[in-house]
Design an enzyme around this catalytic site. Structure first.
Site, mmCIF file in Angstrom:
data_model
loop_
_atom_site.group_PDB
_atom_site.id
_atom_site.type_symbol
_atom_site.label_atom_id
_atom_site.label_comp_id
_atom_site.label_asym_id
_atom_site.label_seq_id
_atom_site.Cartn_x
_atom_site.Cartn_y
_atom_site.Cartn_z
ATOM 1 N N CYS A 40 3.636 -0.378 -5.493
ATOM 2 C CA CYS A 40 3.842 -0.798 -4.121
ATOM 3 C C CYS A 40 3.670 -2.313 -4.179
ATOM 4 O O CYS A 40 2.778 -2.819 -4.857
ATOM 5 C CB CYS A 40 2.775 -0.174 -3.232
ATOM 6 S SG CYS A 40 2.966 -0.647 -1.523
ATOM 7 N N HIS A 62 8.426 -4.988 1.929
ATOM 8 C CA HIS A 62 7.226 -4.302 1.435
ATOM 9 C C HIS A 62 7.600 -2.861 1.128
ATOM 10 O O HIS A 62 7.879 -2.087 2.034
ATOM 11 C CB HIS A 62 6.137 -4.367 2.530
ATOM 12 C CG HIS A 62 4.838 -3.731 2.146
ATOM 13 N ND1 HIS A 62 3.849 -3.422 3.064
ATOM 14 C CD2 HIS A 62 4.349 -3.331 0.950
ATOM 15 C CE1 HIS A 62 2.812 -2.877 2.444
ATOM 16 N NE2 HIS A 62 3.093 -2.809 1.162
ATOM 17 N N SER A 66 1.488 -12.318 8.485
ATOM 18 C CA SER A 66 1.387 -12.202 7.028
ATOM 19 C C SER A 66 0.995 -13.569 6.490
ATOM 20 O O SER A 66 1.129 -14.572 7.195
ATOM 21 C CB SER A 66 2.728 -11.761 6.432
ATOM 22 O OG SER A 66 3.046 -10.440 6.847
ATOM 23 N N LYS A 75 11.023 -0.394 10.069
ATOM 24 C CA LYS A 75 10.038 0.368 9.298
ATOM 25 C C LYS A 75 10.418 1.838 9.253
ATOM 26 O O LYS A 75 11.235 2.302 10.029
ATOM 27 C CB LYS A 75 8.640 0.162 9.866
ATOM 28 C CG LYS A 75 8.477 0.552 11.322
ATOM 29 C CD LYS A 75 7.177 0.127 11.892
ATOM 30 C CE LYS A 75 5.934 0.223 11.070
ATOM 31 N NZ LYS A 75 5.753 1.028 9.938
ATOM 32 N N HIS A 122 -4.986 -7.359 -0.934
ATOM 33 C CA HIS A 122 -3.566 -6.988 -0.825
ATOM 34 C C HIS A 122 -3.085 -6.923 0.619
ATOM 35 O O HIS A 122 -1.891 -6.805 0.853
ATOM 36 C CB HIS A 122 -3.288 -5.679 -1.538
ATOM 37 C CG HIS A 122 -3.527 -4.442 -0.728
ATOM 38 N ND1 HIS A 122 -4.723 -4.164 -0.124
ATOM 39 C CD2 HIS A 122 -2.716 -3.404 -0.439
ATOM 40 C CE1 HIS A 122 -4.641 -2.995 0.499
ATOM 41 N NE2 HIS A 122 -3.445 -2.511 0.335
ATOM 42 N N GLU A 171 10.648 -7.237 7.311
ATOM 43 C CA GLU A 171 10.292 -8.003 8.493
ATOM 44 C C GLU A 171 10.979 -9.368 8.483
ATOM 45 O O GLU A 171 11.099 -10.009 7.438
ATOM 46 C CB GLU A 171 8.766 -8.187 8.512
ATOM 47 C CG GLU A 171 8.167 -8.399 9.877
ATOM 48 C CD GLU A 171 6.665 -8.119 9.891
ATOM 49 O OE1 GLU A 171 6.251 -7.032 10.328
ATOM 50 O OE2 GLU A 171 5.908 -9.001 9.460
ATOM 51 N N ASN A 208 3.375 2.193 5.787
ATOM 52 C CA ASN A 208 3.257 0.763 6.105
ATOM 53 C C ASN A 208 4.366 -0.067 5.460
ATOM 54 O O ASN A 208 4.326 -1.290 5.498
ATOM 55 C CB ASN A 208 1.866 0.234 5.715
ATOM 56 C CG ASN A 208 1.628 0.261 4.217
ATOM 57 O OD1 ASN A 208 2.445 0.797 3.462
ATOM 58 N ND2 ASN A 208 0.520 -0.298 3.788
ATOM 59 N N HIS A 209 5.337 0.594 4.855
ATOM 60 C CA HIS A 209 6.441 -0.155 4.244
ATOM 61 C C HIS A 209 7.374 -0.690 5.324
ATOM 62 O O HIS A 209 7.653 -0.019 6.304
ATOM 63 C CB HIS A 209 7.193 0.748 3.265
ATOM 64 C CG HIS A 209 6.367 1.064 2.054
ATOM 65 N ND1 HIS A 209 6.688 2.029 1.142
ATOM 66 C CD2 HIS A 209 5.198 0.516 1.629
ATOM 67 C CE1 HIS A 209 5.767 2.061 0.197
ATOM 68 N NE2 HIS A 209 4.846 1.156 0.471
ATOM 69 N N PHE A 210 7.833 -1.920 5.121
ATOM 70 C CA PHE A 210 8.669 -2.537 6.159
ATOM 71 C C PHE A 210 9.568 -3.607 5.590
ATOM 72 O O PHE A 210 9.383 -4.072 4.464
ATOM 73 C CB PHE A 210 7.790 -3.144 7.263
ATOM 74 C CG PHE A 210 6.891 -4.271 6.815
ATOM 75 C CD1 PHE A 210 7.403 -5.500 6.423
ATOM 76 C CD2 PHE A 210 5.510 -4.115 6.790
ATOM 77 C CE1 PHE A 210 6.587 -6.545 6.014
ATOM 78 C CE2 PHE A 210 4.674 -5.154 6.381
ATOM 79 C CZ PHE A 210 5.215 -6.366 5.991
#
Length: 477
Positions: free
Chosen positions: A98, A233, A381, A476, A400, A205, A201-203
């Site tokens: 990841c 991500h 971020s 997402k 992370h 953006e 939580n993968h996205f």
DNA sequence: ATGTGC
């Protein structure tokens, strides 16, 4: 704080040998008073459990985003001697490699303000969600290519620019990949998912650089205030998950075979050089490569969208950097004042190599490695730089991201996806997701505050702040 | 995280 845990500095804590029976080294973690309130006792116990593993060097470490995981805590870092030490899937996690990458565009905030069509087009271009299927023509050969050569395979197949590779940790692939150690079932899951984003939580953006903390480093990385960026991500999808599942089962046997005593069976492991340890390492590296290829293919799709909507050529959207935050690697570190090769497990922790390290891009050698820390949905971020402090204290590692404070099921009950989307819209953030649950699962308040996590690693000197990026749109799973 | 929970 838990009884027995000792404060060693404002942000540094030690779990002494003896906290759980059989510890070979102490545990050490970074935490502020604010994060202490949400620290889980179970995660500290897991940190101590890791310290019982054979061949562990220096100490069992955790970053300020520590939370409870499978065997090892998430946010954990552990380095092992190559002959005495072990390798454990629990020290890497289910979502192998990841990771997160950041692209910089020549656009400014005004160019994307109110441009919902940008997010809509990204949502069309990148397959998203739990069962997302690839838009590539995937077959067994393509899968092998992705697993053996990672981002390099994707670039050679036309999904990216040659310059992207030097901006990836490991140049986008681990040579240790062994496709023979990847089961048929894992392959089967991997084939239809090449180039997909996934869920949780993968996205992807769209963000704007809102604050620069370190102008020299920002300039060297290629970031300027007001600049529009794109952050990706994601990980190794069902393939990495299956590899982890398969090898946990194998290593549960090896634990007995090699007479390793464990305080928790979730720490299943094998000596690094054993046939079983080597097979896991090879399969893990293949999954890591698949994840790098995934992020590379998604990068290409995102560049295509910018080209179509804003007429920007791919070459004007450079990759700033790509970091892995769930992986085990063989690296050179200084232990007891001597340089040696060790096996570093990072699970929810990011490599943060400091200035002068040979493994970072030559033009950034005097600055340090770019470190990319994704926020949770709707929150900032951060870009940081690796430091000598990280090399000395954490085997070149930092945090992370945010880390959960509420389970998915809790979040679903408590928070409505629709309300969150509306609240984000009021902040000027447009969210596209396949369903409401994908939004409620990942609501900002189910995560630890990323700004506080980042503040701790900055002040502890295991990486230093370079820039903050605020989201304007997100897709997402 | 995950064809989401032995």
């Amino acid at each position: 704080m838990l009884a027995g845990v000792v404060q060693k500095g404002e942000l540094e804590w030690e779990v002494p040998i003896g906290f759980v029976p059989g510890m070979r080294v102490p545990g050490k973690f970074y935490l502020s008073a604010r994060l202490e309130e949400i620290l889980e006792e179970g995660a500290v116990r897991q940190l101590a459990n890791v310290a019982t593993l054979p061949g562990i060097l220096c100490c069992s470490l955790a970053m300020p985003d520590i939370h409870w995981g499978y065997g090892f805590p998430i946010g954990g870092v552990a380095a092992f001697d190559l002959t005495e030490g072990v390798i454990s899937p629990g020290g890497v996690g289910f979502d192998i490699n990841c990771g997160v990458r950041l692209l910089a565009t020549p656009l400014g905030q005004r160019d994307v303000a109110g441009r919902r069509d940008l997010i809509d087009a990204m949502y069309q271009a990148v397959p998203t969600g739990v069962g997302a299927k690839s838009s590539l023509r995937m077959d067994a050969k393509t899968l092998d290519g992705m697993m053996m050569k990672g981002a390099r395979y994707a670039v050679e197949a036309g999904y990216g620019l040659p310059g992207d590779l030097v901006r990836c940790e490991e140049n986008g692939f681990m040579k240790a990949a062994d496709v023979k150690a990847v089961s048929g079932k894992a392959r089967q899951r991997g084939v239809p998912q090449g180039g997909t984003l996934g869920s949780g939580n993968h996205f992807l953006e769209i963000q704007v650089v809102r604050e620069i903390y370190d102008p020299e480093a920002a300039k060297a990385f290629g970031l300027a205030e007001g600049q529009v960026c794109c952050m990706i991500h994601c990980g190794s999808r069902g393939l990495g998950h299956q590899v982890c599942t398969d090898h946990i089962k194998i290593l549960e046997e090896s634990t007995r075979k090699y007479h390793i005593r464990l305080p928790d069976r979730q720490l299943a492991c094998a000596p690094i050089g054993s046939p079983e340890g080597t097979a896991y390492f090879g399969a893990m590296a293949a999954s890591a490569n698949y994840a790098w290829a995934n992020r590379q293919v998604i990068t290409h799709a995102a560049r295509n969208v910018f080209k179509k909507l804003f007429r920007i050529p791919h070459e004007e959207i450079p990759l700033i950097y790509d970091v892995a935050h769930n992986v085990a690697k063989i690296e050179e570190h200084t232990v007891d004042k001597k340089k040696r090769m060790v096996c570093v497990h990072r699970k929810g922790a990011t490599r943060a190599f400091g200035p002068g390290c040979p493994d970072i891009p030559a033009d950034l050698s005097s600055i340090g490695q770019p470190v990319i820390i994704p926020g949770s949905m709707g929150t900032p971020s951060f870009v940081l730089k690796g430091t000598r402090g990280a090399m000395e204290k954490t085997f070149g590692s930092t945090c992370h991201g945010a880390g959960r404070v509420m389970s998915r099921s809790q979040a679903k009950k408590k928070i409505s996806g629709k309300e969150i989307a509306e609240s984000l819209a009021r902040q000027g953030i447009y969210v596209r997701a396949p369903n409401e649950a994908a939004i409620s699962d990942e609501a900002p308040d189910v995560y630890k505050p990323s700004s506080e996590v980042v503040r701790v690693v900055h002040e502890a000197g295991i990486s230093r702040l370079v820039a903050r990026l605020d989201p304007v749109g997100v897709i997402k799973g």
